[in-house]
Design a protein around this motif. Structure first.
Motif, PDB file in Angstrom:
ATOM      1  N   VAL A  60       0.846  -1.187   0.000  1.00  0.00           N
ATOM      2  CA  VAL A  60       0.000   0.000   0.000  1.00  0.00           C
ATOM      3  C   VAL A  60       0.885   1.242   0.000  1.00  0.00           C
ATOM      4  O   VAL A  60       1.794   1.370   0.829  1.00  0.00           O
ATOM      5  N   LEU A  61       0.592   2.161  -0.920  1.00  0.00           N
ATOM      6  CA  LEU A  61       1.341   3.401  -1.043  1.00  0.00           C
ATOM      7  C   LEU A  61       0.377   4.577  -0.921  1.00  0.00           C
ATOM      8  O   LEU A  61      -0.624   4.644  -1.644  1.00  0.00           O
ATOM      9  N   VAL A  62       0.665   5.509  -0.007  1.00  0.00           N
ATOM     10  CA  VAL A  62      -0.112   6.740   0.152  1.00  0.00           C
ATOM     11  C   VAL A  62       0.738   7.896  -0.363  1.00  0.00           C
ATOM     12  O   VAL A  62       1.875   8.091   0.098  1.00  0.00           O
ATOM     13  N   LEU A  63       0.210   8.669  -1.296  1.00  0.00           N
ATOM     14  CA  LEU A  63       0.912   9.824  -1.859  1.00  0.00           C
ATOM     15  C   LEU A  63       0.206  11.100  -1.414  1.00  0.00           C
ATOM     16  O   LEU A  63      -1.008  11.252  -1.606  1.00  0.00           O
ATOM     17  N   GLU A  64       0.968  12.024  -0.838  1.00  0.00           N
ATOM     18  CA  GLU A  64       0.419  13.285  -0.342  1.00  0.00           C
ATOM     19  C   GLU A  64       1.210  14.448  -0.923  1.00  0.00           C
ATOM     20  O   GLU A  64       2.438  14.469  -0.871  1.00  0.00           O
ATOM     21  N   ALA A  65       0.504  15.429  -1.472  1.00  0.00           N
ATOM     22  CA  ALA A  65       1.160  16.543  -2.142  1.00  0.00           C
ATOM     23  C   ALA A  65       1.891  17.462  -1.177  1.00  0.00           C
ATOM     24  O   ALA A  65       2.918  18.053  -1.539  1.00  0.00           O
ATOM     25  N   GLU A  66       1.397  17.586   0.042  1.00  0.00           N
ATOM     26  CA  GLU A  66       2.013  18.488   1.020  1.00  0.00           C
ATOM     27  C   GLU A  66       2.537  17.657   2.193  1.00  0.00           C
ATOM     28  O   GLU A  66       3.522  16.975   2.079  1.00  0.00           O
ATOM     29  N   HIS A  67       1.852  17.706   3.325  1.00  0.00           N
ATOM     30  CA  HIS A  67       2.152  16.824   4.447  1.00  0.00           C
ATOM     31  C   HIS A  67       0.852  16.207   4.924  1.00  0.00           C
ATOM     32  O   HIS A  67      -0.233  16.731   4.652  1.00  0.00           O
ATOM     33  N   VAL A  68       0.928  15.074   5.605  1.00  0.00           N
ATOM     34  CA  VAL A  68      -0.298  14.430   6.061  1.00  0.00           C
ATOM     35  C   VAL A  68      -1.092  15.425   6.911  1.00  0.00           C
ATOM     36  O   VAL A  68      -0.535  16.171   7.711  1.00  0.00           O
ATOM     37  N   GLY A  69      -2.404  15.448   6.682  1.00  0.00           N
ATOM     38  CA  GLY A  69      -3.251  16.374   7.425  1.00  0.00           C
ATOM     39  C   GLY A  69      -3.188  17.803   6.938  1.00  0.00           C
ATOM     40  O   GLY A  69      -3.659  18.708   7.629  1.00  0.00           O
ATOM     41  N   PHE A  70      -2.654  18.037   5.741  1.00  0.00           N
ATOM     42  CA  PHE A  70      -2.546  19.403   5.242  1.00  0.00           C
ATOM     43  C   PHE A  70      -3.917  20.003   4.950  1.00  0.00           C
ATOM     44  O   PHE A  70      -4.132  21.205   5.119  1.00  0.00           O
ATOM     45  N   GLY A  71      -4.852  19.188   4.501  1.00  0.00           N
ATOM     46  CA  GLY A  71      -6.182  19.675   4.151  1.00  0.00           C
ATOM     47  C   GLY A  71      -7.106  19.712   5.352  1.00  0.00           C
ATOM     48  O   GLY A  71      -6.693  19.976   6.489  1.00  0.00           O
ATOM     49  N   ALA A  72      -8.381  19.434   5.098  1.00  0.00           N
ATOM     50  CA  ALA A  72      -9.386  19.538   6.157  1.00  0.00           C
ATOM     51  C   ALA A  72      -9.081  18.626   7.346  1.00  0.00           C
ATOM     52  O   ALA A  72      -9.461  18.929   8.476  1.00  0.00           O
ATOM     53  N   SER A  73      -8.382  17.524   7.109  1.00  0.00           N
ATOM     54  CA  SER A  73      -8.090  16.593   8.202  1.00  0.00           C
ATOM     55  C   SER A  73      -7.265  17.228   9.312  1.00  0.00           C
ATOM     56  O   SER A  73      -7.359  16.811  10.464  1.00  0.00           O
ATOM     57  N   GLY A  74      -6.450  18.227   8.982  1.00  0.00           N
ATOM     58  CA  GLY A  74      -5.639  18.883   9.999  1.00  0.00           C
ATOM     59  C   GLY A  74      -6.123  20.252  10.392  1.00  0.00           C
ATOM     60  O   GLY A  74      -5.434  20.964  11.132  1.00  0.00           O
ATOM     61  N   ARG A  75      -7.323  20.646   9.932  1.00  0.00           N
ATOM     62  CA  ARG A  75      -7.805  22.005  10.174  1.00  0.00           C
ATOM     63  C   ARG A  75      -9.189  22.059  10.781  1.00  0.00           C
ATOM     64  O   ARG A  75      -9.681  23.137  11.113  1.00  0.00           O
ATOM     65  N   ASN A  76      -9.877  20.940  10.899  1.00  0.00           N
ATOM     66  CA  ASN A  76     -11.308  20.928  11.192  1.00  0.00           C
ATOM     67  C   ASN A  76     -11.606  21.181  12.668  1.00  0.00           C
ATOM     68  O   ASN A  76     -10.703  21.355  13.485  1.00  0.00           O
ATOM     69  N   GLY A  77     -12.892  21.155  13.002  1.00  0.00           N
ATOM     70  CA  GLY A  77     -13.324  21.446  14.366  1.00  0.00           C
ATOM     71  C   GLY A  77     -13.228  20.299  15.342  1.00  0.00           C
ATOM     72  O   GLY A  77     -13.541  20.466  16.517  1.00  0.00           O
ATOM     73  N   GLY A  78     -12.810  19.111  14.874  1.00  0.00           N
ATOM     74  CA  GLY A  78     -12.595  17.995  15.782  1.00  0.00           C
ATOM     75  C   GLY A  78     -13.856  17.332  16.296  1.00  0.00           C
ATOM     76  O   GLY A  78     -13.854  16.744  17.375  1.00  0.00           O
ATOM     77  N   TRP A  79     -14.940  17.395  15.523  1.00  0.00           N
ATOM     78  CA  TRP A  79     -16.175  16.692  15.887  1.00  0.00           C
ATOM     79  C   TRP A  79     -16.165  15.298  15.252  1.00  0.00           C
ATOM     80  O   TRP A  79     -16.215  15.173  14.023  1.00  0.00           O
ATOM     81  N   VAL A  80     -16.155  14.264  16.047  1.00  0.00           N
ATOM     82  CA  VAL A  80     -16.357  12.897  15.549  1.00  0.00           C
ATOM     83  C   VAL A  80     -17.838  12.598  15.744  1.00  0.00           C
ATOM     84  O   VAL A  80     -18.266  12.164  16.815  1.00  0.00           O
ATOM     85  N   SER A  81     -18.631  12.848  14.725  1.00  0.00           N
ATOM     86  CA  SER A  81     -20.085  12.852  14.912  1.00  0.00           C
ATOM     87  C   SER A  81     -20.776  11.862  13.996  1.00  0.00           C
ATOM     88  O   SER A  81     -20.242  11.457  12.966  1.00  0.00           O
ATOM     89  N   ALA A  82     -22.004  11.509  14.397  1.00  0.00           N
ATOM     90  CA  ALA A  82     -22.874  10.695  13.555  1.00  0.00           C
ATOM     91  C   ALA A  82     -23.734  11.561  12.652  1.00  0.00           C
ATOM     92  O   ALA A  82     -24.674  11.063  12.032  1.00  0.00           O
ATOM     93  N   LEU A  83     -23.407  12.857  12.559  1.00  0.00           N
ATOM     94  CA  LEU A  83     -24.144  13.741  11.663  1.00  0.00           C
ATOM     95  C   LEU A  83     -23.927  13.336  10.216  1.00  0.00           C
ATOM     96  O   LEU A  83     -22.876  12.840   9.845  1.00  0.00           O
ATOM     97  N   TRP A  84     -24.940  13.568   9.405  1.00  0.00           N
ATOM     98  CA  TRP A  84     -24.876  13.227   7.985  1.00  0.00           C
ATOM     99  C   TRP A  84     -25.575  14.344   7.231  1.00  0.00           C
ATOM    100  O   TRP A  84     -26.681  14.764   7.612  1.00  0.00           O
ATOM    101  N   PRO A  85     -24.967  14.875   6.166  1.00  0.00           N
ATOM    102  CA  PRO A  85     -25.554  16.036   5.503  1.00  0.00           C
ATOM    103  C   PRO A  85     -26.807  15.750   4.696  1.00  0.00           C
ATOM    104  O   PRO A  85     -27.490  16.688   4.279  1.00  0.00           O
ATOM    105  N   VAL A  86     -27.109  14.474   4.475  1.00  0.00           N
ATOM    106  CA  VAL A  86     -28.305  14.085   3.730  1.00  0.00           C
ATOM    107  C   VAL A  86     -29.295  13.450   4.702  1.00  0.00           C
ATOM    108  O   VAL A  86     -28.925  12.575   5.493  1.00  0.00           O
ATOM    109  N   GLY A  87     -30.539  13.903   4.657  1.00  0.00           N
ATOM    110  CA  GLY A  87     -31.550  13.361   5.553  1.00  0.00           C
ATOM    111  C   GLY A  87     -31.883  11.909   5.254  1.00  0.00           C
ATOM    112  O   GLY A  87     -31.701  11.426   4.128  1.00  0.00           O
ATOM    113  N   PRO A  88     -32.387  11.188   6.266  1.00  0.00           N
ATOM    114  CA  PRO A  88     -32.703   9.772   6.051  1.00  0.00           C
ATOM    115  C   PRO A  88     -33.783   9.546   5.002  1.00  0.00           C
ATOM    116  O   PRO A  88     -33.794   8.501   4.344  1.00  0.00           O
ATOM    117  N   GLU A  89     -34.671  10.533   4.819  1.00  0.00           N
ATOM    118  CA  GLU A  89     -35.694  10.375   3.779  1.00  0.00           C
ATOM    119  C   GLU A  89     -35.056  10.252   2.401  1.00  0.00           C
ATOM    120  O   GLU A  89     -35.502   9.463   1.560  1.00  0.00           O
TER     121      GLU A  89
END
Length: 459
Positions: A60-89
């Motif tokens: 397995v090879l992971v290629l990253e253009a900058e450094h790991v977590g450079f994008g949203a993974s290293g900048r977000n609000g830190g919510w580990v949530s069961a929220l989903w942007p699409v409703g169950p309907e």
């Protein structure tokens, strides 16, 4: 400071720690692999982790253009949530009520899986499952909040109503008339989580190469921007907001910016006045999204939407910094919690997240081409990336499991409109959300223009 709080605190120590790699010191990129994953954020690293748990013999090879977590993974609000942007309907319309219920149940399970997996791997990322509190601070917000509880009762998601005293006991915010609460949410330090995952997958045998930009993804290979290539049986796109930079993907997702600020650490007496004793994450029921957490070192980290979408899905470092949005965030937090009046704000940062045209995250893999993908999380990706990684591991290894039957698997969102319609529509939606909140502040009633927002976004 105008870089993420998490980056100051996040680097894992030790010789195997994830760190930026670029220039002549970059390790050579292998010419072949069983699986190439493009993107070194949560999606890519969770996928590598679960692939190697399923089959440790995989290359397995992971290629990253900058450094790991450079994008949203290293900048977000830190919510580990069961929220989903699409409703169950919407899920039920595609695949039926049983499939929608299975999706909701797996999202709740995923919150716990992140805690279990990080504990098993010894990743210290401040995981604390204290639930999520969404305040109702006006009559209009109370109306929406109670409707959300009634809706949750139909789908068994566990969201419940708190009256004003109960809500204020958890968080002593201003103008509180009640709140919704769900236990299915945890807080993490996102950069510590992403760095810890990089350490973990390297220890499992994956190669994680940073400072290497992929120019094109094709069946059987990832072509590098410098002219090289890696041949692989499977190529996984895990590029989220940066997806539009790839050929043919300009209109797959729209990169929309979310910005954050953070305070200095607050003393115990101040926290006694504020609350959040269980480390609940928090928001309210306004139309323009806000979100916050009490960090492991007792700061308030607080963010929200509000920054503009940039023409032709451009992503530039200067877009991470919008002085007016930072000022609005500081003012909003102080209005929400007058106890922080005069507190020093030490950090301000931002970055893009990926939104599909129908707000529907997706994951998939085509066994005939070996191409896979996951993304379009609309800001709910800290948990969803874990589910994506587990699902991709099953899809790539050819296993038929309950995860591969979930209704987001194989979903294809329609493409965003071409410019200038995309620019006009997304920014009009942002202005309408602000206007809806302004209307409710004036009238005390649910905003009538909110229906225009739904019509514009189709969501």
């Amino acid at each position: 400071m105008t870089q993420p709080l998490w980056w100051d605190q996040g680097a894992q120590e030790g010789p195997d720690a994830a760190s930026p790699a670029s220039g002549p010191s970059s390790p050579p990129v292998p010419h072949r692999a069983d699986v190439v994953i493009v993107g070194g954020g949560f999606t890519g690293l969770w996928t590598a982790h679960y692939l190697l748990l399923a089959d440790p013999s995989l290359d397995v090879l992971v290629l990253e253009a900058e450094h790991v977590g450079f994008g949203a993974s290293g900048r977000n609000g830190g919510w580990v949530s069961a929220l989903w942007p699409v409703g169950p309907e919407a899920l039920a319309r595609r695949r039926g009520r049983t499939a929608a219920m299975a999706m909701l149940a797996e999202l709740r399970n995923t919150v716990d899986e992140v805690g279990r997996a990080t504990e098993s791997a010894g990743i210290g990322c401040g995981f604390r499952k204290g639930g999520s509190l969404a305040l109702a601070r006006s009559a209009a917000q109370v109306t929406r909040a109670r409707a959300e509880v009634a809706h949750a009762d139909q789908w068994g998601t566990g969201t419940r109503w708190l009256d004003a005293p109960e809500a204020s006991e958890r968080m002593a915010a201003s103008q509180v008339q009640g709140a919704t609460f769900t236990p299915h949410c945890a807080r993490v330090h996102p950069r510590q989580l992403v760095d810890g995952l990089a350490v973990t997958v390297r220890a499992q045998g994956a190669e994680v190469v940073e400072g290497v930009r992929v120019g094109t993804i094709e069946p059987g290979r990832a072509k590098l921007a410098d002219g090289g290539q890696v041949v692989a049986r499977h190529v996984i796109r895990a590029t989220e907001a940066w997806t539009p930079t790839l050929p043919g993907e300009r209109r797959t997702v729209a990169p929309v910016y979310s910005l954050m600020v953070a305070t200095e650490p607050l003393p115990a007496a101040q926290w006694a006045a504020i609350g959040l004793a269980e480390r609940e994450v928090f928001s309210d029921h306004r139309h323009v999204i806000i979100y916050g957490q009490r960090t492991a070192d007792d700061r308030l980290a607080f963010g929200g939407r509000g920054a503009p979408y940039h023409y032709r899905s451009r992503i530039e470092p200067e877009f991470d910094h919008e002085a007016t949005v930072f000022a609005d965030l500081r003012a909003t937090l102080t209005d929400l919690l007058p106890q922080v009046e005069g507190v020093r704000f030490t950090h301000a940062w931002g970055g893009p997240l990926g939104i599909a045209r129908d707000w529907h995250p997706s994951v998939g893999h085509d066994p005939s081409t070996g191409l896979g993908w996951a993304g379009g999380y609309v800001g709910d990706g800290v948990a969803a990336t874990n589910l994506a990684g587990r699902t991709l591991a099953d899809l790539v290894t050819g296993r038929h499991t309950p995860l591969t039957e979930l209704p987001w698997v194989g979903h294809r969102s329609r493409r965003w409109e071409p410019e200038p319609l995309r620019w006009a529509g997304i920014n009009a939606g942002l202005r309408l959300a602000h206007a809806a909140d302004g209307e409710e502040a004036r009238t005390g009633r649910p905003a009538r223009i909110a229906t225009l927002l739904g019509a514009l976004t189709g969501h």
